[in-house]
Design a protein around this motif. Structure first.
Motif, PDB file in Angstrom:
ATOM      1  N   ILE A  21       0.677  -1.298  -0.046  1.00 32.35           N
ATOM      2  CA  ILE A  21      -0.022  -0.110   0.074  1.00 32.35           C
ATOM      3  C   ILE A  21       0.804   1.139   0.035  1.00 32.35           C
ATOM      4  O   ILE A  21       0.712   2.200  -0.729  1.00 32.35           O
ATOM      5  CB  ILE A  21      -0.836   0.010   1.330  1.00 32.35           C
ATOM      6  CG1 ILE A  21      -2.048  -1.130   1.213  1.00 32.35           C
ATOM      7  CG2 ILE A  21      -1.591   1.497   1.491  1.00 32.35           C
ATOM      8  CD1 ILE A  21      -2.886  -1.107   2.382  1.00 32.35           C
ATOM      9  N   GLN A  22       1.995   1.040   0.766  1.00 32.20           N
ATOM     10  CA  GLN A  22       2.786   2.321   1.069  1.00 32.20           C
ATOM     11  C   GLN A  22       3.965   2.573  -0.321  1.00 32.20           C
ATOM     12  O   GLN A  22       4.119   3.690  -0.611  1.00 32.20           O
ATOM     13  CB  GLN A  22       3.537   2.521   2.206  1.00 32.20           C
ATOM     14  CG  GLN A  22       4.461   3.523   2.343  1.00 32.20           C
ATOM     15  CD  GLN A  22       2.991   4.871   2.729  1.00 32.20           C
ATOM     16  OE1 GLN A  22       1.980   4.412   3.119  1.00 32.20           O
ATOM     17  NE2 GLN A  22       3.442   5.964   2.239  1.00 32.20           N
ATOM     18  N   LEU A  94      -1.339   1.104 -11.099  1.00 30.71           N
ATOM     19  CA  LEU A  94       0.371   1.492 -11.153  1.00 30.71           C
ATOM     20  C   LEU A  94       0.912   1.211 -12.481  1.00 30.71           C
ATOM     21  O   LEU A  94       1.927   1.997 -13.011  1.00 30.71           O
ATOM     22  CB  LEU A  94       0.722   0.782 -10.048  1.00 30.71           C
ATOM     23  CG  LEU A  94       0.673   1.319  -8.616  1.00 30.71           C
ATOM     24  CD1 LEU A  94       1.117   0.491  -7.546  1.00 30.71           C
ATOM     25  CD2 LEU A  94       1.315   2.550  -8.365  1.00 30.71           C
ATOM     26  N   LEU A  95       0.529  -0.132 -13.007  1.00 32.91           N
ATOM     27  CA  LEU A  95       1.050  -0.401 -14.238  1.00 32.91           C
ATOM     28  C   LEU A  95       0.871   0.612 -15.542  1.00 32.91           C
ATOM     29  O   LEU A  95       1.603   0.794 -16.343  1.00 32.91           O
ATOM     30  CB  LEU A  95       0.669  -1.698 -14.667  1.00 32.91           C
ATOM     31  CG  LEU A  95       1.388  -2.991 -13.912  1.00 32.91           C
ATOM     32  CD1 LEU A  95       0.489  -4.236 -14.260  1.00 32.91           C
ATOM     33  CD2 LEU A  95       2.544  -3.046 -14.245  1.00 32.91           C
ATOM     34  N   GLY A 188       6.445  -1.320  -8.298  1.00 36.16           N
ATOM     35  CA  GLY A 188       5.565  -1.014  -7.344  1.00 36.16           C
ATOM     36  C   GLY A 188       4.131  -1.704  -7.491  1.00 36.16           C
ATOM     37  O   GLY A 188       3.812  -2.294  -6.342  1.00 36.16           O
ATOM     38  N   ALA A 189       3.706  -2.055  -8.435  1.00 35.26           N
ATOM     39  CA  ALA A 189       2.802  -2.877  -8.857  1.00 35.26           C
ATOM     40  C   ALA A 189       2.793  -4.416  -8.455  1.00 35.26           C
ATOM     41  O   ALA A 189       1.999  -5.021  -7.633  1.00 35.26           O
ATOM     42  CB  ALA A 189       2.223  -2.901 -10.397  1.00 35.26           C
ATOM     43  N   PHE A 190       3.994  -4.927  -8.806  1.00 31.66           N
ATOM     44  CA  PHE A 190       4.178  -6.201  -8.355  1.00 31.66           C
ATOM     45  C   PHE A 190       4.509  -6.368  -6.793  1.00 31.66           C
ATOM     46  O   PHE A 190       3.965  -7.242  -5.902  1.00 31.66           O
ATOM     47  CB  PHE A 190       5.880  -6.759  -8.911  1.00 31.66           C
ATOM     48  CG  PHE A 190       6.298  -8.031  -8.185  1.00 31.66           C
ATOM     49  CD1 PHE A 190       5.679  -9.344  -8.616  1.00 31.66           C
ATOM     50  CD2 PHE A 190       7.254  -8.002  -7.309  1.00 31.66           C
ATOM     51  CE1 PHE A 190       6.455 -10.113  -8.226  1.00 31.66           C
ATOM     52  CE2 PHE A 190       7.723  -9.230  -6.779  1.00 31.66           C
ATOM     53  CZ  PHE A 190       7.312 -10.483  -7.110  1.00 31.66           C
ATOM     54  N   VAL A 191       5.073  -5.450  -5.897  1.00 36.70           N
ATOM     55  CA  VAL A 191       5.408  -5.440  -4.659  1.00 36.70           C
ATOM     56  C   VAL A 191       3.836  -5.343  -4.009  1.00 36.70           C
ATOM     57  O   VAL A 191       3.593  -5.938  -2.751  1.00 36.70           O
ATOM     58  CB  VAL A 191       6.401  -4.354  -4.074  1.00 36.70           C
ATOM     59  CG1 VAL A 191       6.300  -4.225  -2.637  1.00 36.70           C
ATOM     60  CG2 VAL A 191       7.466  -4.741  -4.811  1.00 36.70           C
ATOM     61  N   PHE A 192       3.071  -4.444  -4.515  1.00 33.97           N
ATOM     62  CA  PHE A 192       1.730  -4.240  -4.041  1.00 33.97           C
ATOM     63  C   PHE A 192       1.140  -5.552  -3.742  1.00 33.97           C
ATOM     64  O   PHE A 192       0.640  -6.112  -2.894  1.00 33.97           O
ATOM     65  CB  PHE A 192       0.913  -3.214  -4.798  1.00 33.97           C
ATOM     66  CG  PHE A 192      -0.310  -2.509  -4.124  1.00 33.97           C
ATOM     67  CD1 PHE A 192      -1.329  -3.357  -3.525  1.00 33.97           C
ATOM     68  CD2 PHE A 192      -0.349  -1.183  -3.975  1.00 33.97           C
ATOM     69  CE1 PHE A 192      -2.377  -2.654  -2.839  1.00 33.97           C
ATOM     70  CE2 PHE A 192      -1.468  -0.724  -3.391  1.00 33.97           C
ATOM     71  CZ  PHE A 192      -2.628  -1.306  -2.853  1.00 33.97           C
TER      72      PHE A 192
END
Length: 481
Positions: A21-22, A94-95, A188-192
């Motif tokens: 989320i962050q 995000l992607l 970021g999309a992957f980590v989310f």
């Protein structure tokens, strides 16, 4: 009936999804204004372009809070269905975000992204209160803040890391977002998604029957529809929520000013590298629009003008990378602050009000310092370190104080309603609030950060309104016998 205390790793796993989320929030906060400027937005227009974010929160948070209070899935439980839905939608947004070709597309995707993040975030706040006894709630919110700090620091540094370490270019044609930013948003999309799945697979929720027993709930309490419940909650919100709302208003106005205008303010004032206007270097038509060739590339006045634009644009992109990296420091310092607070509050009581008051004052000093460091970006390390202490407290102390006065059966809804005091100041700031107030001090864009400092000071003083002893005093989360 009391809830059993949980160990550190149980609390860590149930909060781990906040890392993703962050990542979403930090990439948005450190890079979104840069994307808007790249697509041609004027710096004074940027806060208004951000209005989609708080509007999404204002609408989504209480609805998701109510729904998560009244949801039970036999496999995913009460809150985790919302974690999953929000993660999928946020990852998609995000992607696509850095591939926006127009300002309005980026603003629309920001609305989708923020609405999606809120679908995951509000149930996460409520999960801490669901799972932990009163004696561990401050501990739980501080651990959550620790993870948020990690996410903020890493995500804010991603564009610079992509450029400096992986040698992915941070330069692009006019109106195009650099590849380094595109890859950062993909990460970021992957980590989310991955971090949300960690929480889903490692955390088990209490059933409605167990929650009712823990809460000593009145089984004959009248059940209302969603809108009636939300409206009655707004009307009957506890006094402590209203007082904390004043504190929150000034805090979140300040941080919205930072997220929206720190990049244009600092690249211009501290780095002396503002975003160049391509119209100053390109051929223009009769309507003062940039002329393009057959391949849709900008037609510059001459080779010297093109080279000059590229030089200034590279300086801006390098400065933006460094601003993002320096902003990540507030995540790192909030993480260290949260870690210290975690260890201390495990065995000692604290005065939540005075901890929050002192933290906000230090953050205000960090913002005000920015006015006095033109040409000295290294001092931003100190500024954002101080701001991070305020941020760490903002993400833990108000929620800990509020959760002491709210029934577990309505925790999700209350957290959603409480966030009204997060989104309303951002809406006020977006509707020219920051631009207008900073213009009263001077025309320089750095004065947006001065306003942020003033508002954090007002937030600190507003803590004096809080007098509820149960909210103020925090008992240690681990029995120290």
């Amino acid at each position: 009936m009391q809830k059993p205390k949980l160990g550190f790793w149980d609390i860590w796993n149930m909060s781990f999804g906040f890392l993703g989320i962050q990542f979403g929030f930090a990439l948005q906060g450190s890079t979104m204004s840069r994307i808007f400027e790249t697509l041609g937005a004027n710096k004074d227009e940027i806060p208004l372009l951000w209005i989609a974010a708080p509007l999404a929160g204002l609408i989504v948070q209480p609805i998701i809070g109510y729904m998560s209070d009244n949801t039970w899935h036999k496999r995913l439980g009460r809150r985790r269905p919302f974690f999953l839905v929000g993660a999928v939608l946020s990852s998609i947004a995000l992607l696509f975000m850095p591939y926006s070709s127009e300002v309005w597309i980026a603003a629309g995707l920001l609305l989708v992204l923020d609405a999606s993040i809120n679908i995951s975030m509000e149930p996460f706040r409520a999960l801490v209160a669901d799972k932990l006894p009163e004696s561990q709630r401050s501990y739980g919110f501080v651990v959550q803040t620790l993870i948020i700090g990690v996410g903020t620091w890493i995500a804010s540094n991603l564009p610079k890391f992509m450029n400096n370490t992986l040698e992915i270019s941070n330069e692009a044609a006019p109106g195009v977002v650099p590849d380094s930013v595109k890859v950062a948003f993909g990460v970021g999309a992957f980590v989310f998604m991955a971090s949300i799945l960690v929480t889903i697979f490692t955390t088990k929720e209490y059933s409605p029957e167990q929650m009712a027993a823990f809460d000593d709930a009145d089984e004959h309490e009248e059940k209302k529809g969603m809108w009636a419940t939300i409206l009655s909650t707004y009307a009957l919100m506890p006094t402590i929520m209203k007082k904390l709302g004043v504190v929150q208003f000034f805090s979140w106005f300040a941080f919205f000013a930072m997220w929206t205008l720190a990049n244009p303010a600092l690249t211009e004032h501290v780095y002396n590298a503002p975003k160049p206007d391509v119209k100053d270097f390109a051929q223009l038509d009769d309507n003062d629009e940039v002329l393009l060739d057959a391949n849709q590339a900008t037609l510059f006045l001459n080779q010297a003008a093109q080279d000059d634009y590229k030089t200034q644009d590279k300086a801006y992109n390098d400065a933006s990378d460094d601003v993002g990296s320096k902003m990540g420091i507030y995540g790192l310092s909030s993480m260290i602050f949260a870690l210290a607070l975690t260890f201390y509050t495990a065995y000692n009581s604290i005065n939540r009000k005075f901890v929050h008051m002192a933290s906000l004052t230090l953050g205000a000093a960090g913002f005000l310092l920015m006015l006095y460091i033109p040409g000295q970006p290294d001092y931003l390390i100190l500024s954002f370190t101080l701001i991070g202490i305020a941020w760490g407290s903002i993400l833990s102390m108000p929620y800990a104080m509020l959760s002491s006065s709210v029934k577990a059966s309505k925790m999700g809804l209350m957290m959603g309603v409480f966030n009204m005091f997060i989104v309303i100041p951002q809406i006020v700031a977006a509707l020219s609030g920051v631009v207008f107030l900073s213009s009263l001090i001077g025309e320089e864009s750095i004065h947006a950060m001065t306003i942020a400092g003033i508002f954090l000071l007002l937030s600190a003083v507003s803590n004096l309104l809080i007098t509820n002893k149960n909210a103020i005093t925090y008992q240690p989360s681990i029995d120290n016998e």
